[in-house]
Design a protein around this motif. Structure first.
Motif, PDB file in Angstrom:
ATOM      1  N   PRO A 102     -24.042   8.467   2.117  1.00 43.43           N
ATOM      2  CA  PRO A 102     -23.921   8.572   0.655  1.00 43.43           C
ATOM      3  C   PRO A 102     -22.927   7.538   0.136  1.00 43.43           C
ATOM      4  O   PRO A 102     -21.943   7.222   0.805  1.00 43.43           O
ATOM      5  N   VAL A 103     -23.193   7.006  -1.027  1.00 40.85           N
ATOM      6  CA  VAL A 103     -22.285   6.044  -1.660  1.00 40.85           C
ATOM      7  C   VAL A 103     -21.741   6.672  -2.936  1.00 40.85           C
ATOM      8  O   VAL A 103     -22.507   7.084  -3.817  1.00 40.85           O
ATOM      9  N   LEU A 104     -20.421   6.753  -3.031  1.00 36.10           N
ATOM     10  CA  LEU A 104     -19.757   7.424  -4.146  1.00 36.10           C
ATOM     11  C   LEU A 104     -18.894   6.440  -4.923  1.00 36.10           C
ATOM     12  O   LEU A 104     -18.368   5.467  -4.361  1.00 36.10           O
ATOM     13  N   GLY A 105     -18.739   6.710  -6.198  1.00 35.81           N
ATOM     14  CA  GLY A 105     -17.756   5.986  -6.997  1.00 35.81           C
ATOM     15  C   GLY A 105     -16.384   6.618  -6.794  1.00 35.81           C
ATOM     16  O   GLY A 105     -16.264   7.725  -6.247  1.00 35.81           O
ATOM     17  N   PRO A 106     -15.321   5.949  -7.225  1.00 41.89           N
ATOM     18  CA  PRO A 106     -13.973   6.478  -6.997  1.00 41.89           C
ATOM     19  C   PRO A 106     -13.707   7.812  -7.677  1.00 41.89           C
ATOM     20  O   PRO A 106     -12.963   8.634  -7.151  1.00 41.89           O
ATOM     21  N   ASP A 107     -14.317   8.038  -8.854  1.00 41.96           N
ATOM     22  CA  ASP A 107     -14.082   9.301  -9.546  1.00 41.96           C
ATOM     23  C   ASP A 107     -14.741  10.468  -8.826  1.00 41.96           C
ATOM     24  O   ASP A 107     -14.112  11.511  -8.601  1.00 41.96           O
ATOM     25  N   GLU A 108     -15.996  10.290  -8.426  1.00 39.39           N
ATOM     26  CA  GLU A 108     -16.691  11.366  -7.718  1.00 39.39           C
ATOM     27  C   GLU A 108     -16.048  11.629  -6.368  1.00 39.39           C
ATOM     28  O   GLU A 108     -15.876  12.782  -5.951  1.00 39.39           O
ATOM     29  N   ALA A 119      -8.309  22.300   3.613  1.00 42.49           N
ATOM     30  CA  ALA A 119      -8.741  21.381   4.655  1.00 42.49           C
ATOM     31  C   ALA A 119      -8.058  20.021   4.470  1.00 42.49           C
ATOM     32  O   ALA A 119      -7.454  19.735   3.434  1.00 42.49           O
ATOM     33  N   LYS A 120      -8.177  19.167   5.490  1.00 43.26           N
ATOM     34  CA  LYS A 120      -7.564  17.844   5.450  1.00 43.26           C
ATOM     35  C   LYS A 120      -8.614  16.767   5.253  1.00 43.26           C
ATOM     36  O   LYS A 120      -9.754  16.884   5.717  1.00 43.26           O
ATOM     37  N   ALA A 121      -8.214  15.700   4.573  1.00 44.51           N
ATOM     38  CA  ALA A 121      -9.136  14.608   4.280  1.00 44.51           C
ATOM     39  C   ALA A 121      -8.400  13.282   4.315  1.00 44.51           C
ATOM     40  O   ALA A 121      -7.163  13.238   4.303  1.00 44.51           O
ATOM     41  N   GLY A 122      -9.172  12.207   4.358  1.00 47.47           N
ATOM     42  CA  GLY A 122      -8.555  10.893   4.395  1.00 47.47           C
ATOM     43  C   GLY A 122      -9.427   9.822   3.791  1.00 47.47           C
ATOM     44  O   GLY A 122     -10.651   9.977   3.655  1.00 47.47           O
ATOM     45  N   LEU A 123      -8.785   8.709   3.409  1.00 48.48           N
ATOM     46  CA  LEU A 123      -9.468   7.518   2.888  1.00 48.48           C
ATOM     47  C   LEU A 123      -9.223   6.377   3.863  1.00 48.48           C
ATOM     48  O   LEU A 123      -8.070   6.070   4.204  1.00 48.48           O
ATOM     49  N   LEU A 124     -10.301   5.749   4.292  1.00 46.08           N
ATOM     50  CA  LEU A 124     -10.229   4.716   5.317  1.00 46.08           C
ATOM     51  C   LEU A 124     -10.395   3.336   4.687  1.00 46.08           C
ATOM     52  O   LEU A 124     -11.348   3.090   3.940  1.00 46.08           O
ATOM     53  N   ALA A 144      -3.858  -3.242  -0.791  1.00 45.69           N
ATOM     54  CA  ALA A 144      -2.940  -2.482  -1.651  1.00 45.69           C
ATOM     55  C   ALA A 144      -3.568  -2.189  -3.006  1.00 45.69           C
ATOM     56  O   ALA A 144      -3.357  -1.114  -3.583  1.00 45.69           O
ATOM     57  N   GLN A 145      -4.353  -3.137  -3.525  1.00 44.23           N
ATOM     58  CA  GLN A 145      -5.038  -2.900  -4.801  1.00 44.23           C
ATOM     59  C   GLN A 145      -6.035  -1.753  -4.676  1.00 44.23           C
ATOM     60  O   GLN A 145      -6.115  -0.883  -5.541  1.00 44.23           O
ATOM     61  N   ALA A 146      -6.803  -1.755  -3.597  1.00 45.58           N
ATOM     62  CA  ALA A 146      -7.781  -0.695  -3.383  1.00 45.58           C
ATOM     63  C   ALA A 146      -7.094   0.655  -3.206  1.00 45.58           C
ATOM     64  O   ALA A 146      -7.544   1.667  -3.751  1.00 45.58           O
ATOM     65  N   VAL A 147      -6.001   0.673  -2.471  1.00 43.71           N
ATOM     66  CA  VAL A 147      -5.248   1.922  -2.290  1.00 43.71           C
ATOM     67  C   VAL A 147      -4.733   2.414  -3.638  1.00 43.71           C
ATOM     68  O   VAL A 147      -4.787   3.613  -3.939  1.00 43.71           O
ATOM     69  N   LEU A 148      -4.250   1.501  -4.467  1.00 45.13           N
ATOM     70  CA  LEU A 148      -3.716   1.877  -5.776  1.00 45.13           C
ATOM     71  C   LEU A 148      -4.785   2.547  -6.638  1.00 45.13           C
ATOM     72  O   LEU A 148      -4.542   3.586  -7.252  1.00 45.13           O
ATOM     73  N   VAL A 149      -5.979   1.952  -6.683  1.00 40.11           N
ATOM     74  CA  VAL A 149      -7.053   2.508  -7.508  1.00 40.11           C
ATOM     75  C   VAL A 149      -7.438   3.903  -7.022  1.00 40.11           C
ATOM     76  O   VAL A 149      -7.558   4.845  -7.812  1.00 40.11           O
ATOM     77  N   LEU A 150      -7.627   4.060  -5.720  1.00 41.44           N
ATOM     78  CA  LEU A 150      -8.036   5.361  -5.185  1.00 41.44           C
ATOM     79  C   LEU A 150      -6.920   6.390  -5.305  1.00 41.44           C
ATOM     80  O   LEU A 150      -7.179   7.575  -5.549  1.00 41.44           O
ATOM     81  N   ALA A 185       0.835  -1.203   0.000  1.00 38.77           N
ATOM     82  CA  ALA A 185       0.000   0.000   0.000  1.00 38.77           C
ATOM     83  C   ALA A 185       0.867   1.249   0.000  1.00 38.77           C
ATOM     84  O   ALA A 185       0.560   2.237  -0.684  1.00 38.77           O
ATOM     85  N   ALA A 186       1.958   1.226   0.748  1.00 34.58           N
ATOM     86  CA  ALA A 186       2.881   2.365   0.762  1.00 34.58           C
ATOM     87  C   ALA A 186       3.485   2.588  -0.612  1.00 34.58           C
ATOM     88  O   ALA A 186       3.639   3.736  -1.060  1.00 34.58           O
ATOM     89  N   ARG A 187       3.824   1.508  -1.291  1.00 34.04           N
ATOM     90  CA  ARG A 187       4.371   1.632  -2.648  1.00 34.04           C
ATOM     91  C   ARG A 187       3.339   2.240  -3.594  1.00 34.04           C
ATOM     92  O   ARG A 187       3.663   3.094  -4.424  1.00 34.04           O
ATOM     93  N   ALA A 188       2.077   1.789  -3.485  1.00 34.08           N
ATOM     94  CA  ALA A 188       1.014   2.338  -4.330  1.00 34.08           C
ATOM     95  C   ALA A 188       0.827   3.826  -4.061  1.00 34.08           C
ATOM     96  O   ALA A 188       0.640   4.629  -4.981  1.00 34.08           O
ATOM     97  N   MET A 189       0.896   4.215  -2.798  1.00 30.03           N
ATOM     98  CA  MET A 189       0.803   5.631  -2.451  1.00 30.03           C
ATOM     99  C   MET A 189       1.929   6.427  -3.102  1.00 30.03           C
ATOM    100  O   MET A 189       1.708   7.488  -3.692  1.00 30.03           O
ATOM    101  N   ALA A 190       3.137   5.912  -2.990  1.00 32.16           N
ATOM    102  CA  ALA A 190       4.295   6.619  -3.547  1.00 32.16           C
ATOM    103  C   ALA A 190       4.182   6.771  -5.053  1.00 32.16           C
ATOM    104  O   ALA A 190       4.577   7.798  -5.620  1.00 32.16           O
TER     105      ALA A 190
END
Length: 264
Positions: A101-107, A120-125, A159-165, A32-37
Motif C-alpha cells: 500500500p502507498v500512503l500519504g503522510p497524513d493518512e 502497540a509499537k510502530a516505526g518510520l523507516l 532530516a527534511q523527510a523526518v521533519l515532515v513526518l 534528524a534528531a533535532r527535527a524529532m525533538a
C-alpha cells in the motif's frame, strides 16, 4: 520517563521510532534528531551507520536535542532494529514493483496514531542519503509513505523527510496545539462599532461628502456594511477613530504645499 530542556519539561510520550538505515553523514543524523525533538519524538535507531557511533558531527548538529542523541540505539541489521515493532512504514519517493500500500503522510500518521494509542509499537523507516531503501528493506515494511513532492525534484534530505513526518505525527496524535497562541485584543463591541460608524458619518457630513440628502441613507448603509466585515478589535476601532478625527481637523492645519506669498 521525563527530563528537562531549558526551563520546560520534556515528556516522553509513546511515539514512532525513527529508523535510519545506513546513514552516511553525522550531520544528517544530528539534524534528524533535532527535527524529532521539535515534534516530541525521541526514539532514534541507526542501522549500520557508516562512520560508527557515537558521532561528534551528529552531536554538534543536533542543537541541544541531547535527549534524542543520548538514547540512540545502533543495530547491525534492519531486522533487529524493527524486531519489537508491529507496524513499520518505509518512506520512499521511488516507484517499486512490490505489492505494498502507498500512503500519504497524513493518512500514514493517522494510522500510526491509532496503532500507538492501542498500546502497540510502530516505526518510520528512512533510507540512505544517496539511494534510499532497497527492495528487501521495503519488503519488511507494512506500507510505503510517499510525500507529495514535485516529480522532477523528488529527493529529500533525510532530516527534511523526518521533519515532515514528525510534524504530521504530532498533528495526528492530538498534540499539535499551538504552544504560544497569538495574544489578540478583545473584539470590538457593537457599541464601539456603532460609535465608529457615527463618528465617520458626522465627519463626512461636515466635509460635504453626501451630495444629496436622499442618497445619504443608502451610502451610510453601504459604508456600515463594508466596515462590519472588518472584524475589528477594540484597539483597531480606537485607531480608526483617531484617523477620522485627524482628517476631520485637517482644515485647521496649515497646508505645507501652499506657496507663501513672495515678499516685495
Amino acid at each position: 520517563m521525563a527530563g528537562t530542556d531549558s526551563s520546560r519539561e520534556l515528556v516522553y510520550a509513546p511515539s514512532p521510532a525513527i529508523i535510519l538505515c545506513e546513514p552516511q553523514l553525522g550531520e544528517n543524523i544530528g539534524a534528524a534528531a533535532r527535527a524529532m525533538a521539535n515534534f516530541g519524538l525521541w526514539d532514534m535507531r541507526l542501522v549500520a551507520p557508516r562512520d560508527g557511533w557515537p558521532n561528534p558531527s551528529a552531536m554538534s548538529t543536533a542543537a541541544r536535542a541531547n535527549h534524542v542523541i543520548e538514547r540512540v540505539k545502533v543495530f547491525d541489521r534492519l531486522e533487529d532494529a524493527i524486531a519489537d515493532l508491529s507496524l513499520v512504514y518505509a518512506t520512499t519517493a521511488r516507484s517499486r514493483d512490490l505489492a505494498k500500500p502507498v500512503l500519504g503522510p497524513d493518512e500514514a500518521s493517522n494510522r500510526l496514531a491509532t496503532h500507538i494509542e492501542g498500546g502497540a509499537k510502530a516505526g518510520l523507516l528512512f533510507g540512505r542519503e544517496r539511494w534510499g531503501l532497497n527492495n528487501d528493506e521495503v519488503a519488511l515494511s507494512d506500507a510505503i509513505v510517499t510525500l507529495p513532492v514535485e516529480a522532477a525534484f523528488a529527493s529529500l534530505n533525510i532530516a527534511q523527510a523526518v521533519l515532515v513526518l514528525a510534524y504530521e505525527w504530532r498533528r495526528a496524535s492530538g498534540r499539535g496545539a499551538l504552544q504560544f497562541p497569538a495574544q489578540m485584543d478583545p473584539p470590538a463591541s457593537k457599541e464601539e462599532l456603532v460609535g465608529m460608524f457615527e463618528h465617520l458619518e458626522e465627519a463626512l457630513d461636515r466635509s460635504g461628502f453626501f451630495k444629496t440628502a436622499a442618497k445619504r441613507p443608502t451610502v451610510v448603509a453601504n459604508l456600515r456594511t463594508m466596515l462590519s466585515r472588518g472584524d475589528f478589535t477594540s484597539q483597531e476601532v480606537r485607531t480608526l477613530r483617531g484617523v477620522f478625527a485627524s482628517l476631520d481637523r485637517r482644515h485647521e492645519r496649515p497646508n505645507p504645499t501652499r506657496q507663501k506669498p513672495e515678499k516685495k
